[in-house]
Design a protein around this motif. Sequence first.
Motif, PDB file in Angstrom:
ATOM      1  N   PHE A 107       0.820  -1.217   0.000  1.00 27.31           N
ATOM      2  CA  PHE A 107       0.000   0.000   0.000  1.00 27.31           C
ATOM      3  C   PHE A 107       0.857   1.272   0.000  1.00 27.31           C
ATOM      4  O   PHE A 107       0.403   2.323  -0.450  1.00 27.31           O
ATOM      5  CB  PHE A 107      -0.966  -0.008   1.190  1.00 27.31           C
ATOM      6  CG  PHE A 107      -2.108  -1.000   1.030  1.00 27.31           C
ATOM      7  CD1 PHE A 107      -2.365  -1.615  -0.184  1.00 27.31           C
ATOM      8  CD2 PHE A 107      -2.934  -1.300   2.109  1.00 27.31           C
ATOM      9  CE1 PHE A 107      -3.424  -2.522  -0.339  1.00 27.31           C
ATOM     10  CE2 PHE A 107      -3.992  -2.194   1.974  1.00 27.31           C
ATOM     11  CZ  PHE A 107      -4.231  -2.808   0.742  1.00 27.31           C
ATOM     12  N   ALA A 142      -0.720   4.143   5.555  1.00 27.78           N
ATOM     13  CA  ALA A 142      -0.714   3.021   4.606  1.00 27.78           C
ATOM     14  C   ALA A 142      -0.726   1.701   5.377  1.00 27.78           C
ATOM     15  O   ALA A 142      -1.387   0.731   4.984  1.00 27.78           O
ATOM     16  CB  ALA A 142       0.506   3.103   3.692  1.00 27.78           C
ATOM     17  N   ALA A 146      -3.568  -1.289   5.599  1.00 29.62           N
ATOM     18  CA  ALA A 146      -3.227  -2.718   5.508  1.00 29.62           C
ATOM     19  C   ALA A 146      -3.856  -3.501   6.662  1.00 29.62           C
ATOM     20  O   ALA A 146      -4.345  -4.615   6.470  1.00 29.62           O
ATOM     21  CB  ALA A 146      -1.714  -2.891   5.520  1.00 29.62           C
ATOM     22  N   THR A 169      -7.867   5.063   3.552  1.00 32.68           N
ATOM     23  CA  THR A 169      -8.018   3.611   3.380  1.00 32.68           C
ATOM     24  C   THR A 169      -8.959   3.320   2.208  1.00 32.68           C
ATOM     25  O   THR A 169      -8.707   2.425   1.394  1.00 32.68           O
ATOM     26  CB  THR A 169      -8.569   2.984   4.680  1.00 32.68           C
ATOM     27  OG1 THR A 169      -7.655   3.269   5.728  1.00 32.68           O
ATOM     28  CG2 THR A 169      -8.771   1.491   4.562  1.00 32.68           C
ATOM     29  N   ILE A 172      -7.103   4.033  -0.993  1.00 34.90           N
ATOM     30  CA  ILE A 172      -6.124   2.982  -1.320  1.00 34.90           C
ATOM     31  C   ILE A 172      -6.839   1.753  -1.886  1.00 34.90           C
ATOM     32  O   ILE A 172      -6.423   1.182  -2.899  1.00 34.90           O
ATOM     33  CB  ILE A 172      -5.272   2.628  -0.073  1.00 34.90           C
ATOM     34  CG1 ILE A 172      -4.302   3.779   0.233  1.00 34.90           C
ATOM     35  CG2 ILE A 172      -4.518   1.308  -0.280  1.00 34.90           C
ATOM     36  CD1 ILE A 172      -3.448   3.583   1.480  1.00 34.90           C
ATOM     37  N   PHE A 176      -6.274   0.338  -5.598  1.00 34.89           N
ATOM     38  CA  PHE A 176      -5.800  -1.047  -5.791  1.00 34.89           C
ATOM     39  C   PHE A 176      -6.789  -1.793  -6.693  1.00 34.89           C
ATOM     40  O   PHE A 176      -6.391  -2.470  -7.646  1.00 34.89           O
ATOM     41  CB  PHE A 176      -5.654  -1.766  -4.445  1.00 34.89           C
ATOM     42  CG  PHE A 176      -5.079  -3.154  -4.579  1.00 34.89           C
ATOM     43  CD1 PHE A 176      -3.719  -3.395  -4.373  1.00 34.89           C
ATOM     44  CD2 PHE A 176      -5.891  -4.233  -4.954  1.00 34.89           C
ATOM     45  CE1 PHE A 176      -3.181  -4.673  -4.536  1.00 34.89           C
ATOM     46  CE2 PHE A 176      -5.359  -5.511  -5.117  1.00 34.89           C
ATOM     47  CZ  PHE A 176      -3.999  -5.731  -4.902  1.00 34.89           C
TER      48      PHE A 176
END
Length: 361
Positions: A107, A142, A146, A169, A172, A176
């Motif tokens: 991340f 980050a 995770a 979050t 991210i 992704f």
Amino acid sequence: MSQTKTTASANTEFPNRVFSGVQPSGAMTLGNYLGAIRNFVRLQDEMDCIYCVVDLHAVTVWQDPAELANQTREITAAYLASGIDPKRSIIFNQSMVSAHAELGWLFSCVARMGWMSRMTQFKDKAGKNREQVSLGLFAYPALMAADILAYQATHVPVGDDQKQHLELTRDIATKFNYDFCGEDQPGYFPITEPIIQGAATRVMSLRDGTKKMSKSDASDMSRINLTDDADAIALKIRKAKTDPLELPGLEALSEDQQGFGDALRAERPEAANLLGIYAALSSRPIADVVGEKAGQPFAAFKKDLTELALAEIGPIGAEMQRLMNDKAAVDAVLADGAERARAIAEPILRGAYDRVGFLKP
Ligand code: TYM
């Protein structure tokens, strides 16, 4: 790699799962308890829950190695004493499950410098000292993403100060999904919902109503620790900063009566804070408490608040002390939790590695 983000998709393909964490960077405060832990306990009745003691996060600022293990046990004891059931929920410390650090690295490669640079908590913590703080402090959010996404968690109960980290979050996960899943495929990570609930989602310092109550504040008088004894709690509330006026009436509430109008928080932050704590501790709506206490002098109100705090926190502190004397039992909870956490996180991490294209042996 594309830098464009898609809009958040619904979480229909992910079963409900709660994840949250607390740093073992000092004593657990009333702020942690009212802002987060009470919701952790309640959510156990609604969803599968995973509660972590985030020791990897704690070392983004200096922690004395001689203290860290006991601080980790203390947060675990606070979880247990507050009513988190280690059979129903998973309780463990972050460094025992390597998927957190591994996905955190991935991340760090998904998150953009610009996103991270906007994190107000980093700016507050680094202050003028930006060149001297750890790289980990910058990458902190980050790793937090995770923590959550290693379990494909859908809900995250936190206090108000974590809101921006949870937005990151979501960013991210969205990036992704966009970068590594086909556009018409379901996303690999859920778009997590924050749960920020209760009358005290932002408990302020007892010495300065404009500052957050924090376990890292230099003054112990600024906070109530769950392990404080009755005398300490009474003293801290008696000495809590107030203003010369009496307690406000219903006109101080916002139009929807759910909380205070901006004026009260801005002009009388200490009054707003103490009333919010009272409402949260008594599990009553703020409007009820304000209606009842309107016009009272602070001295009388503080006596009531002390009684309430002792009734709620006293038994938790006592149970924490008992658990802290039984380290083996606390460590066994963490070991069992770590094993169960690993069993969930490992395959999710492997799935992420597959999507990124890492070669498998
Ligand atoms: P931490 O350890 O600072 O605080 C733990 C939880 O307590 C809440 N909280 C408060 N709520 C109301 N008033 C306050 N004064 C107050 N102080 C703290 C925090 O909002 C938090 O919910 N970054 C997180 C830990 C973390 C995490 C995660 C949380 C790491 N990974 C993944 C959720 C999901 C933190 O520093 O919390």
